[in-house]
Enzyme design. Sequence first.
Site, short mmCIF file in Angstrom:
data_model
loop_
_atom_site.label_atom_id
_atom_site.label_comp_id
_atom_site.label_asym_id
_atom_site.label_seq_id
_atom_site.Cartn_x
_atom_site.Cartn_y
_atom_site.Cartn_z
N ASP A 155 0.76 -1.36 0.24
CA ASP A 155 -0.22 -0.37 -0.02
C ASP A 155 0.76 0.94 -0.03
O ASP A 155 2.44 1.50 0.36
CB ASP A 155 -0.56 0.14 1.34
CG ASP A 155 -2.41 0.84 1.17
OD1 ASP A 155 -3.05 0.24 1.37
OD2 ASP A 155 -2.40 1.93 0.65
N ASP A 215 4.31 2.87 -3.98
CA ASP A 215 3.01 3.31 -4.70
C ASP A 215 2.91 3.18 -6.20
O ASP A 215 3.94 2.56 -6.81
CB ASP A 215 3.84 5.28 -4.58
CG ASP A 215 2.95 6.19 -5.97
OD1 ASP A 215 1.55 5.25 -6.51
OD2 ASP A 215 3.11 7.05 -5.72
N ASN A 271 -5.80 -3.79 -7.43
CA ASN A 271 -7.10 -3.06 -6.60
C ASN A 271 -6.50 -1.37 -5.98
O ASN A 271 -7.85 -0.89 -5.68
CB ASN A 271 -6.63 -4.12 -5.13
CG ASN A 271 -8.24 -3.68 -4.18
OD1 ASN A 271 -9.31 -3.76 -4.46
ND2 ASN A 271 -7.28 -2.86 -3.15
N TYR A 301 -12.98 8.14 -12.67
CA TYR A 301 -13.51 7.54 -12.31
C TYR A 301 -13.37 6.31 -12.94
O TYR A 301 -13.30 5.09 -13.14
CB TYR A 301 -13.81 7.31 -11.05
CG TYR A 301 -13.75 5.87 -10.41
CD1 TYR A 301 -12.73 5.72 -9.43
CD2 TYR A 301 -14.96 4.98 -10.30
CE1 TYR A 301 -13.39 4.29 -8.74
CE2 TYR A 301 -15.50 3.60 -9.14
CZ TYR A 301 -13.67 3.17 -9.07
OH TYR A 301 -13.92 2.59 -7.75
N LYS A 343 -12.13 2.59 -14.80
CA LYS A 343 -12.38 1.97 -14.34
C LYS A 343 -12.87 1.04 -15.20
O LYS A 343 -12.08 -0.44 -15.94
CB LYS A 343 -13.14 1.88 -13.36
CG LYS A 343 -12.80 1.55 -12.38
CD LYS A 343 -12.18 1.43 -11.50
CE LYS A 343 -11.77 1.36 -9.76
NZ LYS A 343 -10.59 0.14 -9.67
N1 NAD Z 1 -15.55 -0.48 -2.24
C1 NAD Z 1 -16.18 0.14 -3.12
O1 NAD Z 1 -17.88 0.24 -3.43
C2 NAD Z 1 -16.49 0.05 -3.70
C3 NAD Z 1 -16.83 -0.07 -5.89
C4 NAD Z 1 -16.20 -0.55 -6.99
C5 NAD Z 1 -15.16 -0.90 -6.56
N2 NAD Z 1 -14.20 0.10 -5.53
C6 NAD Z 1 -12.55 -0.24 -5.79
O2 NAD Z 1 -11.69 -1.03 -4.42
C7 NAD Z 1 -10.81 -0.52 -4.70
C8 NAD Z 1 -10.99 -0.91 -3.16
O3 NAD Z 1 -11.77 -0.14 -2.63
P1 NAD Z 1 -12.16 0.74 -1.55
O4 NAD Z 1 -12.95 0.52 -1.30
O5 NAD Z 1 -11.49 -0.80 -0.53
O6 NAD Z 1 -10.95 1.25 -1.20
P2 NAD Z 1 -10.01 2.05 0.39
O7 NAD Z 1 -10.09 3.36 0.17
O8 NAD Z 1 -10.86 1.52 1.42
O9 NAD Z 1 -8.75 0.85 0.19
C9 NAD Z 1 -7.72 1.67 -0.81
C10 NAD Z 1 -6.38 1.01 -0.41
O10 NAD Z 1 -5.49 2.08 -1.86
C11 NAD Z 1 -4.33 2.39 -1.32
N3 NAD Z 1 -3.75 3.17 -2.44
C12 NAD Z 1 -4.63 4.69 -2.77
N4 NAD Z 1 -3.71 4.69 -3.74
C13 NAD Z 1 -2.44 4.27 -3.93
C14 NAD Z 1 -1.14 4.02 -4.85
N5 NAD Z 1 -0.89 4.71 -5.22
N6 NAD Z 1 -0.24 3.46 -4.59
C15 NAD Z 1 -0.88 1.73 -3.42
N7 NAD Z 1 -2.08 2.37 -2.81
C16 NAD Z 1 -2.82 2.64 -3.12
C17 NAD Z 1 -5.12 3.19 -0.74
O11 NAD Z 1 -4.28 4.17 0.60
C18 NAD Z 1 -5.69 2.48 0.43
O12 NAD Z 1 -4.96 1.69 1.29
C19 NAD Z 1 -10.69 0.50 -5.00
O13 NAD Z 1 -9.89 -0.09 -6.68
C20 NAD Z 1 -11.76 1.40 -5.76
O14 NAD Z 1 -12.02 2.07 -6.86
C21 NAD Z 1 -14.42 -0.66 -4.28
#
Ligand code: NAD
Length: 250
Positions: free
Chosen positions: A38, A64, A91, A155, A159
């Site tokens: 992360d 990153d 992810n 976004y 996606k």
């Molecule tokens: N939660 C939802 O409803 C949902 C729906 C559809 C898709 N998603 C996708 O699922 C994935 C996870 O979502 P989530 O809700 O668990 O988000 P979250 O914010 O809880 O976790 C995302 C993690 O990604 C890390 N991150 C961000 N930028 C980064 C980078 N440049 N390098 C490495 N790590 C990085 C953050 O520090 C965080 O820990 C994302 O891609 C999101 O777009 C989420």
Amino acid sequence: MQLGLKDRVAIVTGSARGIGAETALALAEEGACIVVTDIDGDAAAAHCAALQGAGHRAIAVAADVTRQADVERLAQAAVAAFGGVHVLVNNAGFVRDARLTRLSEADWDAVVDTVLKGAFLCTQAVAPRMAAAKWGRVVNISSRAHLGNPGQANYSAAKAGLLGFSAALALELGRDGITVNTIAPGFIETDGVRKLPHYAKIRDNALARTPIGRLGVPRDIAAAVCFLASEAAGYITGATLHVTGGRYAT
Ligand SMILES: NC(=O)c1ccc[n+]([C@@H]2O[C@H](COP(=O)([O-])OP(=O)(O)OC[C@H]3O[C@@H](n4cnc5c(N)ncnc54)[C@H](O)[C@@H]3O)[C@@H](O)[C@H]2O)c1
């Protein structure tokens, strides 16, 4: 069903929290060795410690995904710790929502770079290692928003781009024993969505439009990742699995 994930080495980006953290745990429960990575290194270390405390094999790497040097260091750390890389879950991602006329170039770049360039760099770093083993699974976490959401041009574009990225790589990497698939989650309750402005309104709207009648939880996505990463899914590539509780375009 035996998933055949024991001793596989899995990198899950953005796995300090949310969907990534739960996916790392679910893969660990199937016997995989986990690289928790992360941009938030402290949170990654904390989740790694929790996995280790539960008896799982895991390391943490602060990286990153938009920085090639970080990503190469990440792949090398996985190989040094566990001898290879078999599973990559792209992810890491987030939203920076604004209507078109107010969407800043910085917010366009931040979202597109993290989602798309991050998936590109991470896959490029691990694919040769998977090819050497003639076995690999890449799972890209897209979103139902690839179908379009108002206020999410950055976004939705990123996606949707992941679907094209996956389709191209499924054709390119199949002969190396590597499958590339995409999961499109619907609304999943995580820290990422709880901190959104208007969270309660977004949540209630999502619930009203979800035929299954409940909100998604990170385990819903983690289970789908485990399947697509498994031995059982070896003949599935270039596919998009919608894990939305039945909610699609609206
Ligand atoms: N939660 C939802 O409803 C949902 C729906 C559809 C898709 N998603 C996708 O699922 C994935 C996870 O979502 P989530 O809700 O668990 O988000 P979250 O914010 O809880 O976790 C995302 C993690 O990604 C890390 N991150 C961000 N930028 C980064 C980078 N440049 N390098 C490495 N790590 C990085 C953050 O520090 C965080 O820990 C994302 O891609 C999101 O777009 C989420």
